[in-house]
Scaffold this active site. Structure first.
Site, PDB file in Angstrom:
ATOM      1  N   ASP A  62      60.469  75.081  35.333  1.00 31.10           N
ATOM      2  CA  ASP A  62      60.335  73.978  36.281  1.00 31.10           C
ATOM      3  C   ASP A  62      59.279  73.048  35.704  1.00 31.10           C
ATOM      4  O   ASP A  62      58.078  73.346  35.747  1.00 31.10           O
ATOM      5  CB  ASP A  62      59.908  74.505  37.645  1.00 31.10           C
ATOM      6  N   TYR A 154      62.944  55.134  39.774  1.00 35.86           N
ATOM      7  CA  TYR A 154      63.377  55.767  38.528  1.00 35.86           C
ATOM      8  C   TYR A 154      62.906  54.942  37.338  1.00 35.86           C
ATOM      9  O   TYR A 154      62.366  55.487  36.360  1.00 35.86           O
ATOM     10  CB  TYR A 154      64.903  55.902  38.535  1.00 35.86           C
TER      11      TYR A 154
END
Length: 258
Positions: A62, A154
Site C-alpha cells: 500500500d 488528479y
C-alpha cells in the site's frame, strides 16, 4: 542487440504492476531479461500477473503507508537479492467538477499519486545511495503538463510528481542515480474505462462520444496502448538513456508537445 538489451539481469520493482500500464511495464522488462517483482495493493492480482508474465515474484504494498512500503520493499529485496530499477507506477483517479470535489477525493488522489511516489522513491533512493547506482522512473500523466478539466485534483497530484522528480533527480545525479518520469496520454486501461463512464455522466455525453473526443485530440489518431508507455519506460531504464535525468517525457501520440 537492442538499446534495452543491457537491462538483462537488472532487478526491478514495479508498483501498481498487476494491471494496466504497470502490467505492460512488467511484461516489457521481463521480455528484455530483467528480474521483476510486482508490488501492488491487490496481492492476489499481483501474484497472478507475476505467474502469467514470468516475473520473479509479487509483494503486497500500500504505497500510501510508509510501513507498508518499507515491508514490501524488504520482501522484494529478499526475492531479488537487490534492486537496480524502481518503476513507481501505482496511481488512481476520480473525476468531478472542481467546485464539487470532496476532501476525500482530493486526499485519495494525493495519497496514492503523490505520497506514494514520495515514499517509494525515498525508500529505494536510500538503497541506491548505498549501492552507488540506480534508476527510478515515475509514472506521471499528460495531466501533469496541462490541467485537465474534471481532473483538477488528479492534475495537481501529477504536477507534484514532476516537481518531485526534477528535484530528486538533481539531488541524486552526483551519486550515479537517475530519476525520470513518463507522461502518458489517453491510455486504454481499466482506469480509462472508469473515467469514460464518469466523464460521460458529467458532460452529458455517451461513452462512445467521449472516446471519440479522446481520439480526435490525438494527432496519431488512436487511443494509446499500455505498451506504448512500457517501451518508453524500458528505454529510460537502459543505458540508452544514460545521460537523461530529471526529464518528464511525453508519450501521448502528439496530444501535448511541450
Amino acid at each position: 542487440m537492442t538499446l534495452a538489451s543491457d537491462i538483462a539481469g537488472q532487478r526491478a520493482i514495479v508498483t501498481g504492476g498487476a494491471t494496466g500500464i504497470g502490467r505492460a511495464i512488467v511484461a516489457a522488462l521481463v521480455r528484455h531479461g530483467a528480474l521483476v517483482v510486482i508490488a501492488d495493493l491487490d496481492a492476489a492480482a499481483a501474484a497472478q500477473t507475476a505467474a502469467a508474465l514470468g516475473a520473479a515474484g509479487a509483494v503486497a504494498m500500500d504505497v500510501r503507508r510508509r510501513d507498508a512500503v518499507e515491508t514490501g520493499f524488504e520482501a522484494a529485496l529478499a526475492i531479488l537479492g537487490g534492486c537496480d530499477i524502481l518503476c513507481a507506477n501505482a496511481g488512481v483517479s476520480t473525476m468531478n467538477r472542481a467546485v464539487d470535489l470532496t476532501d476525500q477525493e482530493w486526499n485519495f488522489n494525493f495519497d496514492v499519486n503523490t505520497r506514494g511516489v514520495f515514499l517509494t522513491n525515498q525508500i529505494v533512493a536510500r538503497h541506491f545511495l548505498a549501492a552507488g547506482s540506480g534508476t527510478i522512473v515515475n509514472t506521471a500523466s499528460l495531466a501533469a503538463k496541462v490541467g485537465a478539466p474534471l481532473l483538477a485534483h488528479y492534475s495537481a497530484s501529477k504536477f507534484a510528481v514532476l516537481g518531485w522528480t526534477q528535484a530528486l533527480a538533481r539531488e541524486l545525479a552526483p551519486h550515479g542515480i537517475r530519476v525520470n518520469a513518463v507522461c502518458p496520454g489517453f491510455v486504454k486501461t481499466g482506469m480509462q474505462s472508469r473515467e469514460v463512464e464518469w466523464e460521460a455522466q458529467l458532460r452529458g455525453m455517451t461513452t462512445t462520444a467521449v472516446i471519440q473526443d479522446y481520439v480526435s485530440q490525438t494527432p496519431m489518431g488512436r487511443l494509446e496502448e499500455p505498451e506504448d508507455v512500457a517501451d518508453l519506460v524500458v528505454f529510460l531504464c537502459s543505458s540508452g538513456a544514460r545521460f537523461m535525468t530529471g526529464q518528464a517525457i511525453n508519450v501521448t501520440g502528439g496530444v501535448y508537445t511541450t
